[in-house]
Design an enzyme around this catalytic site. Structure first.
Site, PDB file in Angstrom:
ATOM      1  N   CYS A  18     -53.541  -1.746   9.149  1.00 47.94           N
ATOM      2  CA  CYS A  18     -54.725  -1.327   9.915  1.00 47.94           C
ATOM      3  C   CYS A  18     -55.844  -2.361   9.941  1.00 47.94           C
ATOM      4  O   CYS A  18     -56.521  -2.510  10.952  1.00 47.94           O
ATOM      5  CB  CYS A  18     -55.238   0.026   9.417  1.00 47.94           C
ATOM      6  N   HIS A  38     -58.394   3.740   5.193  1.00 45.54           N
ATOM      7  CA  HIS A  38     -57.943   3.410   6.544  1.00 45.54           C
ATOM      8  C   HIS A  38     -59.133   2.817   7.281  1.00 45.54           C
ATOM      9  O   HIS A  38     -60.292   3.100   6.939  1.00 45.54           O
ATOM     10  CB  HIS A  38     -57.445   4.683   7.239  1.00 45.54           C
ATOM     11  N   SER A  56     -51.782   3.051  12.678  1.00 43.02           N
ATOM     12  CA  SER A  56     -51.607   3.945  11.538  1.00 43.02           C
ATOM     13  C   SER A  56     -50.190   4.493  11.570  1.00 43.02           C
ATOM     14  O   SER A  56     -49.507   4.430  12.604  1.00 43.02           O
ATOM     15  CB  SER A  56     -52.619   5.102  11.594  1.00 43.02           C
TER      16      SER A  56
END
Length: 349
Positions: free
Chosen positions: A153, A188, A205
């Site tokens: 990510c 994330h 993701s």
């Protein structure tokens, strides 16, 4: 959950530095800006030697694949022992006509990021130093397009910035998430975008709902709440959100990306306070751009006497001390440096 496509795709790049860092406790990682080396309590490795990957890093990657993949060593043996692996298609970098609307361009950029595939190997192929000047990160993004390897990510955020630099009417800013699930913390990051007053996001993701968001959200809080609901559907509890300021459109800028201008701890904020802080950050970004201190266009404010640093040049010293942080609801000084995020396996997102 996606399968082991990242491992298969990695096999197209033959072995040829040194990666990884020893696991550290969560607080120490966060202080030193290296929390991206663990996710959900599981460490992953970073290829620090560039490409082609050297033999020790290559072998360590396959050992790690055997530990984290549901099929264990069998998946590595099956891929490495295959005499004729299928050829992996290399995605084409999107190009646009001047008349192509920004929303269509964003969809094409997201398609390209998705086509690179999510990296499930447990080894990040490109080392992202958040304290590097923007020009150095853009050089790295260009290398990503040439190698066309699976990404995680944080790499997707850098690539998203690179691929949208010519969209000067688009504001880009990093959004980091810290969540809790089954006794572990997960991180994330996505690239927030704002076009015509509507918010969206680019990224990658394991979970479809935690990456691309079309620019249709009227406010920043609506966008973040949509991510929060997506996490809830994955049984994750959102604990913290970090928001950066807008990133320059000048690929030769020697500025650093401001990764965490606002740090919002949901354990310390009511729902309404959380919403207010998100809208305050959105207002700060608008004011910064309105005063001319936001992202300059590629033809404006460029320093003629500054050239892009060489790829091997050392990054500026980062300052990440406990004193640099601000509690939820306060603004972080504009010169603060960077941190965070990334992934592991199992039910990680």
């Amino acid at each position: 959950m996606p399968g082991g496509g990242g491992a298969a795709a990695a096999a197209r790049h033959p072995p040829s530095g040194e990666a990884a860092a020893a696991p550290r406790d969560e607080e120490q990682q966060e202080e030193e800006g290296e929390e991206d080396l663990r996710d959900g309590g599981v460490p992953f490795f970073v290829n620090r030697g560039g490409l082609p990957v050297d033999e020790p890093t290559w072998e360590r990657m396959w050992r790690h694949v055997g530990r984290i993949h549901p099929e264990g060593d069998r998946v590595a043996q099956r891929i490495r022992g295959a005499a004729d692996l299928p050829k992996i298609p290399i995605p084409s970098v999107p190009t646009f006509q001047p008349s192509t609307p920004i929303p269509e361009r964003l969809e094409a950029v997201q398609r390209y990021i998705r086509e690179l595939q999510y990296n499930h190997t447990g080894t990040q192929f490109f080392e992202i130093k958040k304290s590097r000047p923007l020009t150095g990160l853009m050089d790295l993004a260009k290398e990503m397009t040439k190698e066309a390897l699976p990404i995680k990510c944080l790499e997707a955020v850098i690539l998203g910035i690179y691929l949208t630099n010519n969209m000067t009417t688009l504001d880009r800013f990093p959004i980091s998430f810290k969540t809790h699930f089954s006794g572990n913390y997960f991180r994330h990051i996505v690239l927030g975008v704002n076009f015509g007053g509507r918010y969206g996001a680019l990224g990658i993701s394991r979970r479809e709902e935690l990456m691309y968001k079309a620019p249709v959200f009227r406010t920043l809080s609506e966008l973040i709440f949509d991510f929060e609901e997506a996490y809830r559907r994955c049984w994750h509890t959102l604990k913290k959100v970090k928001l950066g300021h807008c990133v320059s459109h000048d690929p030769h800028s020697v500025e650093q990306i401001e990764w965490k201008h606002s740090i919002l701890d949901l354990d310390k904020l009511t729902r309404e306070d959380f919403r207010k802080e998100l809208e305050r950050h959105a207002r700060d970004m608008r004011l910064k751009i309105g005063k001319g201190t936001g992202p300059p266009s590629p033809t404006k404010d460029r320093k003629k006497d500054v050239s892009s640093p060489q790829r091997g040049q050392a990054s500026p010293h980062r300052r990440n001390s406990r004193g640099d942080r601000r509690p939820s609801g306060e603004k972080k000084p504009a010169d603060s440096k960077a941190m965070p995020d990334l992934n592991g396996y199992q039910i990680r997102v």
